[in-house]
Design a protein around this motif. Structure first.
Motif, PDB file in Angstrom:
ATOM      1  N   VAL A 144     -38.115   2.921 -39.815  1.00 11.18           N
ATOM      2  CA  VAL A 144     -37.638   3.554 -41.045  1.00 11.18           C
ATOM      3  C   VAL A 144     -38.806   3.796 -41.986  1.00 11.18           C
ATOM      4  O   VAL A 144     -39.797   3.073 -41.979  1.00 11.18           O
ATOM      5  CB  VAL A 144     -36.552   2.705 -41.749  1.00 11.18           C
ATOM      6  N   THR A 145     -38.691   4.824 -42.827  1.00  8.62           N
ATOM      7  CA  THR A 145     -39.764   5.158 -43.747  1.00  8.62           C
ATOM      8  C   THR A 145     -39.504   4.646 -45.155  1.00  8.62           C
ATOM      9  O   THR A 145     -40.393   4.686 -45.995  1.00  8.62           O
ATOM     10  CB  THR A 145     -39.967   6.682 -43.800  1.00  8.62           C
ATOM     11  N   ASP A 146     -38.313   4.181 -45.408  1.00  6.26           N
ATOM     12  CA  ASP A 146     -37.984   3.564 -46.691  1.00  6.26           C
ATOM     13  C   ASP A 146     -37.614   2.122 -46.424  1.00  6.26           C
ATOM     14  O   ASP A 146     -37.131   1.768 -45.353  1.00  6.26           O
ATOM     15  CB  ASP A 146     -36.805   4.267 -47.371  1.00  6.26           C
ATOM     16  N   GLU A 147     -37.828   1.255 -47.432  1.00  2.99           N
ATOM     17  CA  GLU A 147     -37.572  -0.168 -47.219  1.00  2.99           C
ATOM     18  C   GLU A 147     -36.126  -0.422 -46.860  1.00  2.99           C
ATOM     19  O   GLU A 147     -35.809  -1.246 -46.020  1.00  2.99           O
ATOM     20  CB  GLU A 147     -37.950  -0.974 -48.470  1.00  2.99           C
ATOM     21  N   ILE A 148     -35.212   0.301 -47.501  1.00  2.00           N
ATOM     22  CA  ILE A 148     -33.792   0.136 -47.187  1.00  2.00           C
ATOM     23  C   ILE A 148     -33.203   1.523 -46.998  1.00  2.00           C
ATOM     24  O   ILE A 148     -33.183   2.314 -47.935  1.00  2.00           O
ATOM     25  CB  ILE A 148     -33.047  -0.604 -48.310  1.00  2.00           C
ATOM     26  N   GLN A 149     -32.745   1.829 -45.819  1.00  2.76           N
ATOM     27  CA  GLN A 149     -32.151   3.134 -45.575  1.00  2.76           C
ATOM     28  C   GLN A 149     -30.633   3.078 -45.674  1.00  2.76           C
ATOM     29  O   GLN A 149     -30.025   3.860 -46.383  1.00  2.76           O
ATOM     30  CB  GLN A 149     -32.562   3.644 -44.184  1.00  2.76           C
ATOM     31  N   PHE A 150     -30.017   2.142 -44.972  1.00  4.41           N
ATOM     32  CA  PHE A 150     -28.557   2.060 -44.989  1.00  4.41           C
ATOM     33  C   PHE A 150     -28.059   1.329 -46.232  1.00  4.41           C
ATOM     34  O   PHE A 150     -26.892   1.368 -46.555  1.00  4.41           O
ATOM     35  CB  PHE A 150     -28.050   1.342 -43.736  1.00  4.41           C
ATOM     36  N   GLY A 151     -28.943   0.632 -46.940  1.00  4.09           N
ATOM     37  CA  GLY A 151     -28.532  -0.139 -48.105  1.00  4.09           C
ATOM     38  C   GLY A 151     -28.228  -1.568 -47.707  1.00  4.09           C
ATOM     39  O   GLY A 151     -28.770  -2.501 -48.254  1.00  4.09           O
ATOM     40  N   ASP A 152     -27.384  -1.744 -46.754  1.00  3.87           N
ATOM     41  CA  ASP A 152     -27.109  -3.055 -46.168  1.00  3.87           C
ATOM     42  C   ASP A 152     -26.316  -2.820 -44.892  1.00  3.87           C
ATOM     43  O   ASP A 152     -25.941  -1.699 -44.574  1.00  3.87           O
ATOM     44  CB  ASP A 152     -26.355  -3.968 -47.146  1.00  3.87           C
ATOM     45  N   ASN A 153     -26.079  -3.881 -44.157  1.00  5.95           N
ATOM     46  CA  ASN A 153     -25.364  -3.728 -42.892  1.00  5.95           C
ATOM     47  C   ASN A 153     -23.881  -3.444 -43.081  1.00  5.95           C
ATOM     48  O   ASN A 153     -23.208  -3.047 -42.122  1.00  5.95           O
ATOM     49  CB  ASN A 153     -25.585  -4.958 -42.002  1.00  5.95           C
ATOM     50  N   ASP A 154     -23.344  -3.638 -44.294  1.00  4.34           N
ATOM     51  CA  ASP A 154     -21.967  -3.223 -44.556  1.00  4.34           C
ATOM     52  C   ASP A 154     -21.862  -1.702 -44.407  1.00  4.34           C
ATOM     53  O   ASP A 154     -20.923  -1.179 -43.797  1.00  4.34           O
ATOM     54  CB  ASP A 154     -21.527  -3.628 -45.966  1.00  4.34           C
ATOM     55  N   THR A 155     -22.834  -1.002 -44.983  1.00  6.98           N
ATOM     56  CA  THR A 155     -22.854   0.458 -44.883  1.00  6.98           C
ATOM     57  C   THR A 155     -23.027   0.892 -43.440  1.00  6.98           C
ATOM     58  O   THR A 155     -22.342   1.812 -42.962  1.00  6.98           O
ATOM     59  CB  THR A 155     -23.983   1.032 -45.749  1.00  6.98           C
ATOM     60  N   ALA A 158     -19.829   0.485 -41.558  1.00 10.86           N
ATOM     61  CA  ALA A 158     -18.855   1.528 -41.888  1.00 10.86           C
ATOM     62  C   ALA A 158     -19.180   2.829 -41.164  1.00 10.86           C
ATOM     63  O   ALA A 158     -18.285   3.516 -40.651  1.00 10.86           O
ATOM     64  CB  ALA A 158     -18.828   1.755 -43.398  1.00 10.86           C
ATOM     65  N   LEU A 159     -20.466   3.155 -41.090  1.00  9.21           N
ATOM     66  CA  LEU A 159     -20.870   4.371 -40.392  1.00  9.21           C
ATOM     67  C   LEU A 159     -20.601   4.265 -38.893  1.00  9.21           C
ATOM     68  O   LEU A 159     -20.189   5.245 -38.258  1.00  9.21           O
ATOM     69  CB  LEU A 159     -22.354   4.645 -40.649  1.00  9.21           C
ATOM     70  N   VAL A 160     -20.826   3.095 -38.321  1.00 11.71           N
ATOM     71  CA  VAL A 160     -20.554   2.897 -36.899  1.00 11.71           C
ATOM     72  C   VAL A 160     -19.056   2.985 -36.631  1.00 11.71           C
ATOM     73  O   VAL A 160     -18.620   3.518 -35.607  1.00 11.71           O
ATOM     74  CB  VAL A 160     -21.125   1.546 -36.417  1.00 11.71           C
ATOM     75  N   THR A 161     -18.251   2.459 -37.554  1.00 11.49           N
ATOM     76  CA  THR A 161     -16.788   2.546 -37.420  1.00 11.49           C
ATOM     77  C   THR A 161     -16.351   3.993 -37.319  1.00 11.49           C
ATOM     78  O   THR A 161     -15.525   4.362 -36.473  1.00 11.49           O
ATOM     79  CB  THR A 161     -16.102   1.867 -38.621  1.00 11.49           C
ATOM     80  N   ASN A 162     -16.921   4.830 -38.181  1.00 13.53           N
ATOM     81  CA  ASN A 162     -16.613   6.261 -38.140  1.00 13.53           C
ATOM     82  C   ASN A 162     -17.177   6.906 -36.872  1.00 13.53           C
ATOM     83  O   ASN A 162     -16.531   7.762 -36.258  1.00 13.53           O
ATOM     84  CB  ASN A 162     -17.193   6.940 -39.377  1.00 13.53           C
ATOM     85  N   LEU A 163     -18.356   6.481 -36.484  1.00 15.78           N
ATOM     86  CA  LEU A 163     -19.035   7.055 -35.321  1.00 15.78           C
ATOM     87  C   LEU A 163     -18.194   6.944 -34.057  1.00 15.78           C
ATOM     88  O   LEU A 163     -18.063   7.896 -33.286  1.00 15.78           O
ATOM     89  CB  LEU A 163     -20.383   6.349 -35.120  1.00 15.78           C
TER      90      LEU A 163
END
Length: 204
Positions: A144-155, A158-163
């Motif tokens: 990753v190029t930013d320290e936090i991309q997803f914000g946290d593993n909760d996010t 949620a994205l994996v749930t939709n995926l």
């Protein structure tokens, strides 16, 4: 875990660092084994599970002798990479006690933005589930190029749930639930007992 379920459904379960580590001292194998036992119990009831797990940074810090979380992106990425090795090994050995295999799946935001990579990630996860393999998902911290991309593993969960179009998302944490504010900085934060996905406004 005492929740309702439907046999044949797919769940995404996220386990937070605080539920895996020994007071911030790295991953506790007995805690990992306990959560694995719960997931295996769901598996035996016909529920397919994708596990989103925190803990890599905490484990890497312990193994490398860090007493404080690094601020440098490059150092943080290296620490996470070291911790990922141990995290995956613990999950694999714990699931092997029940004769189940795991697979490590590392994702970035780019994987979920690109249509082709999105479909590849979804197809891979669904194929793993069809093999009765438990995918262990985390952010690909080393690229990753930013320290936090997803914000946290909760996010991320949620994205994996939709995926994968999972029927249930279960977030396991040391917090009582969804709060009106951050309880660590606001003592008056209240528990939100019911929210609908259509409720876009913030709770007051």
């Amino acid at each position: 875990m005492n929740v309702e379920y439907d046999a044949g459904s797919t769940w995404v379960i996220k386990v937070g660092s605080s539920l895996l580590t020994n007071h911030g001292e790295g991953i506790d194998r007995s805690l990992v084994s306990g959560w694995v036992d719960d997931i295996v119990a769901l598996h035996r009831k016909g529920i397919r599970v994708v596990l989103v797990s925190s803990g890599a940074v905490a484990e890497g810090m312990q193994r490398l002798g860090f007493t404080r979380r690094p601020h440098s992106l490059q150092v943080l990425q290296a620490v996470a990479a070291v911790g990922q090795m141990r995290l995956v090994e613990m999950y694999e050995s714990s699931f092997q006690r029940h004769e189940l295999h795991t697979a490590q799946v590392l994702l970035t935001h780019d994987d979920l933005r690109s249509r082709e990579r999105y479909l590849n990630a979804r197809n891979t996860l669904k194929q793993l589930l069809s093999f009765d393999v438990v995918p262990v998902v985390n952010e690909n911290d080393t690229v990753v190029t930013d320290e936090i991309q997803f914000g946290d593993n909760d996010t991320l969960a949620a994205l994996v749930t939709n995926l994968i179009e999972a029927q249930t998302l279960l977030l396991l944490t040391d917090q009582p639930g969804l709060m009106t504010d951050n309880p660590s900085v606001n003592a008056n934060a209240e528990l939100v007992r019911l929210r609908r996905a259509s409720d876009l406004e913030r709770s007051e």
